[in-house]
Design a protein around this motif. Structure first.
Motif, PDB file in Angstrom:
ATOM      1  N   GLY A 142       0.812  -1.211   0.000  1.00 53.08           N
ATOM      2  CA  GLY A 142       0.000   0.000   0.000  1.00 53.08           C
ATOM      3  C   GLY A 142       0.843   1.258   0.000  1.00 53.08           C
ATOM      4  O   GLY A 142       0.525   2.232  -0.693  1.00 53.08           O
ATOM      5  N   ALA A 143       1.956   1.243   0.755  1.00 48.02           N
ATOM      6  CA  ALA A 143       2.825   2.422   0.815  1.00 48.02           C
ATOM      7  C   ALA A 143       3.500   2.682  -0.524  1.00 48.02           C
ATOM      8  O   ALA A 143       3.670   3.841  -0.933  1.00 48.02           O
ATOM      9  CB  ALA A 143       3.875   2.236   1.910  1.00 48.02           C
ATOM     10  N   ILE A 144       3.890   1.620  -1.225  1.00 45.07           N
ATOM     11  CA  ILE A 144       4.496   1.784  -2.550  1.00 45.07           C
ATOM     12  C   ILE A 144       3.511   2.459  -3.504  1.00 45.07           C
ATOM     13  O   ILE A 144       3.853   3.414  -4.209  1.00 45.07           O
ATOM     14  CB  ILE A 144       4.936   0.416  -3.109  1.00 45.07           C
ATOM     15  CG1 ILE A 144       6.100  -0.147  -2.292  1.00 45.07           C
ATOM     16  CG2 ILE A 144       5.340   0.542  -4.582  1.00 45.07           C
ATOM     17  CD1 ILE A 144       6.438  -1.590  -2.637  1.00 45.07           C
ATOM     18  N   SER A 147       2.789   6.163  -2.325  1.00 44.56           N
ATOM     19  CA  SER A 147       3.926   7.058  -2.530  1.00 44.56           C
ATOM     20  C   SER A 147       4.112   7.383  -4.004  1.00 44.56           C
ATOM     21  O   SER A 147       4.406   8.530  -4.369  1.00 44.56           O
ATOM     22  CB  SER A 147       5.205   6.433  -1.962  1.00 44.56           C
ATOM     23  OG  SER A 147       5.154   6.372  -0.555  1.00 44.56           O
ATOM     24  N   ALA A 148       3.935   6.373  -4.855  1.00 45.28           N
ATOM     25  CA  ALA A 148       4.060   6.608  -6.293  1.00 45.28           C
ATOM     26  C   ALA A 148       3.021   7.619  -6.770  1.00 45.28           C
ATOM     27  O   ALA A 148       3.329   8.523  -7.558  1.00 45.28           O
ATOM     28  CB  ALA A 148       3.920   5.288  -7.049  1.00 45.28           C
ATOM     29  N   SER A 149       1.787   7.474  -6.283  1.00 44.75           N
ATOM     30  CA  SER A 149       0.723   8.402  -6.673  1.00 44.75           C
ATOM     31  C   SER A 149       1.009   9.813  -6.168  1.00 44.75           C
ATOM     32  O   SER A 149       0.817  10.796  -6.881  1.00 44.75           O
ATOM     33  CB  SER A 149      -0.622   7.913  -6.127  1.00 44.75           C
ATOM     34  OG  SER A 149      -0.982   6.663  -6.686  1.00 44.75           O
ATOM     35  N   ALA A 150       1.499   9.909  -4.914  1.00 44.41           N
ATOM     36  CA  ALA A 150       1.779  11.222  -4.337  1.00 44.41           C
ATOM     37  C   ALA A 150       2.930  11.916  -5.055  1.00 44.41           C
ATOM     38  O   ALA A 150       2.893  13.128  -5.301  1.00 44.41           O
ATOM     39  CB  ALA A 150       2.096  11.079  -2.849  1.00 44.41           C
ATOM     40  N   LEU A 151       3.965  11.156  -5.410  1.00 43.10           N
ATOM     41  CA  LEU A 151       5.091  11.747  -6.138  1.00 43.10           C
ATOM     42  C   LEU A 151       4.661  12.240  -7.511  1.00 43.10           C
ATOM     43  O   LEU A 151       5.069  13.310  -7.963  1.00 43.10           O
ATOM     44  CB  LEU A 151       6.217  10.718  -6.269  1.00 43.10           C
ATOM     45  CG  LEU A 151       6.990  10.387  -4.984  1.00 43.10           C
ATOM     46  CD1 LEU A 151       7.881   9.172  -5.206  1.00 43.10           C
ATOM     47  CD2 LEU A 151       7.823  11.576  -4.539  1.00 43.10           C
ATOM     48  N   ALA A 152       3.836  11.431  -8.179  1.00 46.06           N
ATOM     49  CA  ALA A 152       3.362  11.837  -9.502  1.00 46.06           C
ATOM     50  C   ALA A 152       2.476  13.078  -9.411  1.00 46.06           C
ATOM     51  O   ALA A 152       2.586  14.001 -10.227  1.00 46.06           O
ATOM     52  CB  ALA A 152       2.604  10.683 -10.148  1.00 46.06           C
ATOM     53  N   ARG A 225       8.351   9.525   3.144  1.00 44.67           N
ATOM     54  CA  ARG A 225       8.473   9.110   4.551  1.00 44.67           C
ATOM     55  C   ARG A 225       7.608   7.899   4.885  1.00 44.67           C
ATOM     56  O   ARG A 225       8.071   6.972   5.566  1.00 44.67           O
ATOM     57  CB  ARG A 225       8.132  10.283   5.480  1.00 44.67           C
ATOM     58  CG  ARG A 225       9.103  11.455   5.402  1.00 44.67           C
ATOM     59  CD  ARG A 225      10.514  11.072   5.775  1.00 44.67           C
ATOM     60  NE  ARG A 225      11.462  12.176   5.608  1.00 44.67           N
ATOM     61  CZ  ARG A 225      12.764  12.078   5.778  1.00 44.67           C
ATOM     62  NH1 ARG A 225      13.287  10.920   6.147  1.00 44.67           N
ATOM     63  NH2 ARG A 225      13.560  13.115   5.592  1.00 44.67           N
ATOM     64  N   PRO A 226       6.324   7.844   4.477  1.00 46.58           N
ATOM     65  CA  PRO A 226       5.536   6.642   4.778  1.00 46.58           C
ATOM     66  C   PRO A 226       6.116   5.384   4.131  1.00 46.58           C
ATOM     67  O   PRO A 226       6.015   4.287   4.692  1.00 46.58           O
ATOM     68  CB  PRO A 226       4.151   6.979   4.209  1.00 46.58           C
ATOM     69  CG  PRO A 226       4.106   8.464   4.159  1.00 46.58           C
ATOM     70  CD  PRO A 226       5.501   8.897   3.835  1.00 46.58           C
ATOM     71  N   LEU A 227       6.715   5.532   2.972  1.00 47.19           N
ATOM     72  CA  LEU A 227       7.336   4.389   2.311  1.00 47.19           C
ATOM     73  C   LEU A 227       8.548   3.909   3.098  1.00 47.19           C
ATOM     74  O   LEU A 227       8.767   2.703   3.264  1.00 47.19           O
ATOM     75  CB  LEU A 227       7.737   4.775   0.885  1.00 47.19           C
ATOM     76  CG  LEU A 227       8.339   3.660   0.013  1.00 47.19           C
ATOM     77  CD1 LEU A 227       7.390   2.483  -0.084  1.00 47.19           C
ATOM     78  CD2 LEU A 227       8.664   4.208  -1.373  1.00 47.19           C
TER      79      LEU A 227
END
Length: 246
Positions: A142-144, A147-152, A225-227
């Motif tokens: 879930g974190a992966i 985090s990918a969505s948030a970075l994008a 950070r969550p990742l």
């Protein structure tokens, strides 16, 4: 990414307590390329890794590692001196009665082997912080994704710097140090968590990472950070997968 000593020690010590490996195998596997590990403050005055393992055997185990950071000290019992030492080291390993925190002196780029001294603490009774491999895998997956969505969304999902460093980070999972017969699901989780942790550490080395202003930098850190937390928890769950198993 720093090499953990507590995780392998917990995994190998539990294999020894279960009769799957000899005590000398544990010492050799945990020491690796380090100089012989020293132990300080054992109640019986022992000064070697073998002495620490013998004391844990008398305790009856199981042995668990903890990977604490500021704000998250789950898995650590008292006293305060033990928690403080573990926070400084970022790792610790313990039975219910005795905890140990490694002090590592790394001489890189010299060829001299790292010096490791385990400081031993008498612990206060406390419930174990158990995180199953399945739950840790779910959290990491879930974190992966998040985090990918948030970075994008923040438009800071830029390539990481340094081809050689990135290649080494992606191969971090090939260097797991676990005893024979370790549960395959835990091996797989640890390999993935090691890769993710190494890549996140590498990403955090770059202060910008595609961000062009302070807001972008904050968004990037908030996404990573969550990742990092999920990877750290996954590493701990994987190393502790056999704690208490027959």
């Amino acid at each position: 990414m720093p090499v953990l000593r507590s995780g392998p020690l917990a995994a190998w010590a539990n294999a020894h307590l279960a009769g799957r490996v000899g005590i000398d195998q544990v010492v050799d596997a945990v020491t690796g390329r380090d100089a012989a590990h020293r132990v300080e403050s054992l109640p019986d005055g022992g000064a070697t890794l073998l002495d620490l393992l013998t004391a844990w055997r008398r305790d009856g185990g199981p042995v668990r590692c903890a990977l604490p950071v500021a704000g998250d000290v789950r898995g650590l019992a008292g006293p305060a001196t033990y928690r403080s030492a573990a926070l400084v080291a970022g790792e610790a390993v313990a039975t219910a009665a005795l905890g140990a925190v490694p002090d590592v002196v790394d001489y890189a780029p010299s060829s001299n082997p790292s010096a490791v001294t385990w400081q031993v603490f008498a612990l206060e009774p406390a419930p174990a912080d158990h995180l199953s491999v399945a739950d840790a895998q779910y959290e990491l997956t879930g974190a992966i994704r998040e985090s990918a969505s948030a970075l994008a969304a923040a438009q800071v999902a830029q390539p990481l710097p340094g081809d050689d460093a990135l290649h080494a980070a992606r191969r971090a999972g090939e260097r797991v140090n676990l005893p024979p017969g370790f549960p395959q699901r835990a091996v797989t989780l640890l390999a993935q968590a090691e890769r993710i942790a190494a890549i996140v550490d590498l990403a955090l080395v770059d202060p910008l990472g595609g961000a062009v202003d302070r807001i972008g930098i904050g968004d990037r850190d908030a996404a990573l950070r969550p990742l990092a937390t999920a990877a750290r928890r996954a590493r701990m769950a994987a190393y502790n997968a056999t704690a208490g198993l027959p």
